[in-house]
Design an enzyme around this catalytic site. Structure first.
Site, PDB file in Angstrom:
ATOM      1  N   GLU A  87       0.805  -1.229   0.000  1.00 52.42           N
ATOM      2  CA  GLU A  87       0.000   0.000   0.000  1.00 52.42           C
ATOM      3  C   GLU A  87       0.837   1.279   0.000  1.00 52.42           C
ATOM      4  OE1 GLU A  87      -2.967  -0.539   3.123  1.00 52.42           O
ATOM      5  OE2 GLU A  87      -4.080  -1.910   1.818  1.00 52.42           O
TER       6      GLU A  87
ATOM      7  N   GLU B 299      -6.346  -7.432  -2.213  1.00 53.58           N
ATOM      8  CA  GLU B 299      -6.869  -7.355  -0.842  1.00 53.58           C
ATOM      9  C   GLU B 299      -8.282  -6.826  -0.938  1.00 53.58           C
ATOM     10  OE1 GLU B 299      -5.063  -5.160   2.320  1.00 53.58           O
ATOM     11  OE2 GLU B 299      -3.030  -5.771   1.839  1.00 53.58           O
TER      12      GLU B 299
END
Ligand SMILES: *[C@@H]1O[C@H](CO)[C@@H](O)[C@H](O)[C@H]1NC(C)=O
Ligand SMILES: *[C@@H]1O[C@H](CO)[C@@H](O)[C@H](O)[C@H]1NC(C)=O
Length: 394
Positions: free
Chosen positions: A213, A324
Site C-alpha cells: 500500500e 486485498e
C-alpha cells in the site's frame, strides 16, 4: 490493510474459539496443477508464473486465480503451524498467497521474536538467522511442496512490522520523503537484493512486490512513479524471470467511461496514479485493494471499483489482481458480490482476487482477527472460499 502487531501476534479470541475449530472442509480443485519444483535453476523454459495477455499463466493454465493474504505466516516460529495453514490453503483450491516479505525493527527484539531486518544509520543488518529469513525460507519451501504460489513484498507504508516509518526513524527524513531518501533507498535495495537472490530459483514465487500500500500523501504522482520505475527495473536486473508488481491500493484513476470521479479513492490525493503507474514496463501487472468503508464509501462501491480497474488494465494490456478486499461483518453477503463482479470481468482485465485475510487455528489458538478475517472451516469460508473456487473451476 494495516495489521496491528502484538507481542504475541496470534491472539486467541474467545468468541472465535466457539464452534469453529477442526471443521474439515473437503474441497478439491476440479483440476490439479503439478506442484512446482522446490528448488532448482530457473531456465527460460521452466514454469514460473507469468502474464499471458490479460491473464496469468501458471503451469500452462490461464485460469482466473483465487487466493488470500497471510501477513503473519513468515513470522510463525513453528514449522507445523506453517504446514497446517498451507495444507488448508492447498486443499481449498486457492493458488496464491500474499505474505509479508519484510519485518523491520529499529530495536532488536528479545530472543525468539522473528524479525528480518534491523535498521540503523550506524549499520543495518539483515537477519538471516533462525529467527530471521530462515522463517521465510520455510514458508517458500512449504508452499512449493503444495503448489501454492507466493507474492512477497519488501516494505510497508504503515508502521506495522517497521515499514517506511522505521526507515525514517533510522535514517531521518519524513515518511513522505522515503521514496527519494538516499540512505533509506540504499538500504531498501540491499534488503531486496538479499531476499530476491535467496529465492531467485524458486518456482513457488508468484511475484515480487515493491511495497504494501505505497502512498505519498500530497506528493506529485511523479514521486511514486519514478521510484517504482527505478526499483522495479532494479529487481528485474537481479531476477529477470519472476513477475514484479506494485502492491498499491489502486488509487487515482478515471472511471471506465473515461470521466473523472471526485470520490477520494479515484483522486490522486495519495500521490498515486494507477493508470500511469501501469505503463511502467518493469511492472508486469496491476494491483488494487478494496476497503470501501474505511475509505468513506459504502459497500456498493465495490463492483464499480473493480470494473474501473479492469478497464484500465485492459487498456494497458496487463492483468489486474484484486489483491486485498475486506469488510467488517456480513462478509459473505457483501464480499460474494465483489467476487462475482471480479470473476465476471475475467475476460476484461481481471485475472484474480485474494481476500484479506486468511484465518486458521494454530498451535497458539485462532490466528489474528482484525474483523475481516475469513476462518478456514467457517460458514464464511464456505461462502467465500469453497463456493468461489467452485464458481471459478466449473
Ligand atoms: C540459482 O541458480 C544459479 C544458476 O545455476 C546459481 O548460480 C545460483 O547460485 C542459484 N542461486 C540460489 C540461491 O540457489
Ligand atoms: C501511509 O501513507 C500515508 C500517505 O503517505 C500516510 O498518510 C500514512 O500516515 C501512512 N501510514 C503510516 C503509518 O505511516
Amino acid at each position: 490493510m494495516t495489521a496491528t502487531p502484538t507481542t504475541d501476534m496470534i491472539l486467541p479470541r474467545v468468541s472465535s474459539l466457539l464452534g469453529l475449530a477442526a471443521v474439515a472442509v473437503s474441497i478439491l480443485p476440479s483440476h490439479v496443477w503439478a506442484a512446482p519444483a522446490a528448488t532448482g535453476t530457473i531456465t527460460a523454459s521452466a514454469a514460473v508464473p507469468t502474464t499471458s495477455g490479460l491473464r496469468f499463466a501458471v503451469n500452462g493454465a490461464t485460469t482466473y486465480l483465487a487466493g488470500s493474504n497471510s501477513y503473519w505466516i513468515g513470522f510463525l516460529t513453528k514449522n507445523a503451524d506453517v504446514d497446517v495453514v498451507l495444507d488448508h490453503i492447498a486443499a481449498s483450491g486457492l493458488k496464491v498467497l500474499r505474505v509479508w516479505g519484510f519485518n523491520d525493527v529499529t530495536t532488536k527484539p528479545a530472543a525468539g521474536t522473528v524479525y528480518y531486518q534491523y535498521l540503523s544509520a550506524k549499520g543495518s543488518e539483515i537477519n538471516t538467522g533462525a529467527n530471521g529469513l530462515q522463517r521465510l525460507d520455510y514458508v517458500v519451501s512449504a508452499a512449493a511442496k503444495r503448489g501454492v504460489y507466493l507474492i512477497v513484498n519488501f516494505v510497508n507504508n504503515w508502521s506495522d512490522y517497521g515499514g517506511m516509518p522505521a526507515y525514517a526513524t533510522a535514517f531521518g527524513g519524513t515518511k513522505e520523503g522515503w521514496y527519494a531518501n538516499a540512505a533509506a533507498q540504499t538500504q531498501y535495495r540491499k534488503y531486496i537484493q538479499a531476499v530476491v537472490s535467496r529465492y531467485v530459483n524458486e518456482t513457488s514465487i508468484f511475484a515480487w512486490e515493491l511495497a504494501n500500500e505505497p502512498r505519498c500523501k500530497g506528493c506529485p504522482t511523479d514521486t511514486v512513479y519514478n521510484w517504482a520505475a527505478d526499483v522495479s527495473k532494479y529487481i528485474k536486473s537481479l531476477d529477470p524471470h519472476h513477475m514484479v508488481t506494485m502492491g498499491d491500493e489502486g488509487f487515482g484513476l478515471p472511471l471506465a467511461n473515461g470521466t473523472a470521479s471526485t470520490a477520494y479513492p479515484y483522486t490522486t490525493a495519495e500521490g498515486m496514479d494507477f493508470a500511469r503507474n501501469l505503463e511502467i514496463a518493469t511492472l508486469d501487472f496491476g494491483t488494487f485493494h478494496m476497503y470501501p468503508k474505511p475509505w468513506g464509501m459504502t459497500n456498493s462501491f465495490g463492483p464499480g471499483w473493480i470494473q474501473d480497474h479492469a478497464a484500465a488494465c485492459k487498456k494497458a494490456g496487463k492483468p489486474c489482481l484484486l489483491e486485498e478486499y475486506g469488510t467488517d461483518g456480513d462478509h459473505c453477503t457483501v464480499e460474494k458480490t465483489w467476487q462475482a463482479a471480479s470473476l465476471a470481468a475475467a475476460n476484461d482485465g481481471m485475472a484474480g482476487d485474494l481476500f484479506w485475510q486468511w484465518g486458521d487455528t494454530l498451535s497458539t489458538g485462532k490466528s489474528a482477527d482484525d474483523g475481516n478475517t475469513i476462518y478456514y472451516g467457517s460458514s464464511d469460508g464456505k461462502c467465500l472460499i469453497q463456493d468461489h473456487v467452485k464458481a471459478i473451476t466449473s
